[in-house]
Structures are given as C-alpha cells and as structure tokens.
Design an enzyme around this catalytic site. Structure first.
Site, mmCIF file in Angstrom:
data_model
loop_
_atom_site.group_PDB
_atom_site.id
_atom_site.type_symbol
_atom_site.label_atom_id
_atom_site.label_comp_id
_atom_site.label_asym_id
_atom_site.label_seq_id
_atom_site.Cartn_x
_atom_site.Cartn_y
_atom_site.Cartn_z
ATOM 1 N N PRO A 79 -13.868 53.370 64.264
ATOM 2 C CA PRO A 79 -14.021 54.253 63.099
ATOM 3 C C PRO A 79 -13.059 55.437 63.211
ATOM 4 C CG PRO A 79 -16.160 53.767 64.094
ATOM 5 C CD PRO A 79 -15.103 53.274 65.041
ATOM 6 N N GLU A 80 -12.306 55.677 62.157
ATOM 7 C CA GLU A 80 -11.402 56.827 62.138
ATOM 8 C C GLU A 80 -12.015 57.927 61.280
ATOM 9 O OE1 GLU A 80 -7.287 56.621 62.147
ATOM 10 O OE2 GLU A 80 -7.143 54.559 62.840
#
Ligand SMILES: [Zn+2]
Length: 271
Positions: free
Chosen positions: A2-3
């Site tokens: 996840p960014e």
C-alpha cells in the site's frame, strides 16, 4: 505494498465509522506484528472515545481520549469495517470493537504492519519524528526540493523516494510523476533545473491526488476500507508497462533496475 494514496483512501473510508465512537474493546489475535503489539494496550484504550483519524506519511493515527493508536499497513495489510460478530478469517490479527456494534478489522498475511500507541504528541513518536515533509502539504515546493538537491549525485527517482527528503512517495508514483514532468529517472538530482523541479513537485501532487480520488492503485493484495479495489491502474503511463507503447508518443516503455526497484520510463518523452 500500500502506498500513500491507498493509506489516505483507507483513512477516508474508515474515518466516518470511527470518529465519535467509543472503543468497547481491542481484541488482538496475533501480537507478533512487525513490532509486538503492547500487551497493556487493550486495557488502555477500552472505553475511550475516538476523536479523529489522521495520517502522517503511511501511518494512520487513531486519536482517542486515552492516546493515539499508530497503525501501519506494512507490505500487505488492509483495514475493513465489519459487523463485530463477523467471524475472523486467517490473518485477521486484531479488531477495534466500537460501541456501534461494528469493528475495524486488520488483516495482514505478511505481518509487516504494526499497531503501536502513544500518549504524547504523535509527531514526537520515534517512528514519526524524523519523517520529512508531506508531499501534499504547502511546505513541499519546487524551490525547497531544488535547494535540497543541490550537489546531490543520487538519481532523481531515488532522491524523491527517500523518506528523509519527502515522506511517502513510493515506486509507482515516483515513476509516474517523472514521466509527467518529462524527467529521465536516472538523472542526478543535483542536475535537475529549478523549473523542472517545480514541474516535478506539481506532478507528484497531481498523481497522488488523482490516485486518492479514484481510491488508490489496484495492487495484488490491496483492498480499501469497504473491500473495493482502486482504479488508478487504468491511468498509469509507465508503471509496469514495459514494452507497451507510450500513451503520449507510442515509443515502447523501458524498464531498468534502480536501487533494487524497477523503474519504468519513456526514452523519448523523458530525455
Ligand atoms: Zn513517450
């Protein structure tokens, strides 16, 4: 992994379910996350009301009357809002049970995520204290980034992915922002002109904001707070498009490895 946009999308998704609610219980099924969940934590937060859900870089900050829960999704973590009676699945490591009868449930197959707690100002916590400027804040400007890059020989892509320079710009968004600003990823940071750096900062803001707007980029194991995948992947220009025609000039997109990460670029648009 996840960014920042996925984390912000998660924050936006969970915030309305949490703020103003009282925590009935914190049920921990797996204490061994990236760092061990403190044994005393369930007793500390039980009964506390949730005041706000914030974010710093890729950390989610659940601010309660008792202190602030610090959550990180790690490599493969996700949060969902569910009925508290819903039976847990494998890798569902903890539930924050709310007085509404729902719970915030954390799933993380690889267990690189974390759940920590502080009663102090979260910005002073050791995980957060040294983080650089937020890419979506007013302090992140082309001039400031240009000054910081003076004399730096690191490649511009490596430079903008350095969390001591700017917090939370990961591989996807660094590649996409460099394409939009027409900068070659391997160019030394110190050789990027002031005008190009301003264009780069604008591009970083744009790609992150657009990705948040569509719910983040769909990655293999990412789902947002309601379990829906994001749709930003359809707007990617270069990331994971090796050999495919550039959406701007039709030149095949190239890939090379930079600091153990794959970099994607168009040799014609990014000279
Ligand atoms: Zn091109």
């Amino acid at each position: 992994m996840p960014e920042l946009p996925e984390v912000e999308t998660t924050r936006l998704g969970i915030e309305p379910w949490l703020v103003g609610r009282r925590i009935d219980a914190l049920r921990v099924r797996e204490w061994r996350l990236r760092w061990r969940v403190p044994r005393s934590l369930p007793a500390k937060v039980a009964g506390a009301r949730i005041r706000a859900v914030g974010r710093r870089a890729k950390y989610l900050l659940v601010e309660t009357e008792a202190g602030t829960l610090i959550l990180h999704l790690g490599m493969s973590g996700s949060l969902r809002i569910l009925d508290a009676a819903e039976p847990p699945l494998v890798h569902d490591h903890f539930d924050l049970v709310l007085d509404s009868g729902r719970c915030l449930r954390f799933n993380d197959p690889r267990r690189f995520g974390c759940l920590l707690f502080t009663t102090r100002e979260p910005a002073r916590h050791k995980l957060l204290a040294r983080l650089a400027v937020e890419p979506l804040s007013d302090e992140f400007t082309g001039d400031a980034l240009w000054r910081e890059a003076r004399g730096r020989s690191a490649a511009i892509k490596t430079f903008i992915m350095d969390s001591r320079v700017v917090a939370g710009v990961g591989n996807i968004y660094a590649s996409e922002a460099l394409f939009r600003a027409r900068i070659r990823p391997s160019l030394a940071a110190g050789r990027v002109s002031r005008a190009r750096m301003q264009a780069l900062v604008a591009s970083i803001r744009d790609v992150l904001t657009e990705a948040i707007g569509v719910g983040g980029t769909t990655l293999r194991d990412y789902v947002d707070a309601s379990g829906m995948p994001g749709y930003f992947r359809q707007s990617l220009f270069v990331y994971e498009r090796t050999g495919k025609p550039c959406r701007r000039c039709r030149t095949p997109i190239r890939q090379f490895t930079q600091g153990q990460r794959s970099t994607y670029w168009c040799p014609r648009c990014q000279r």
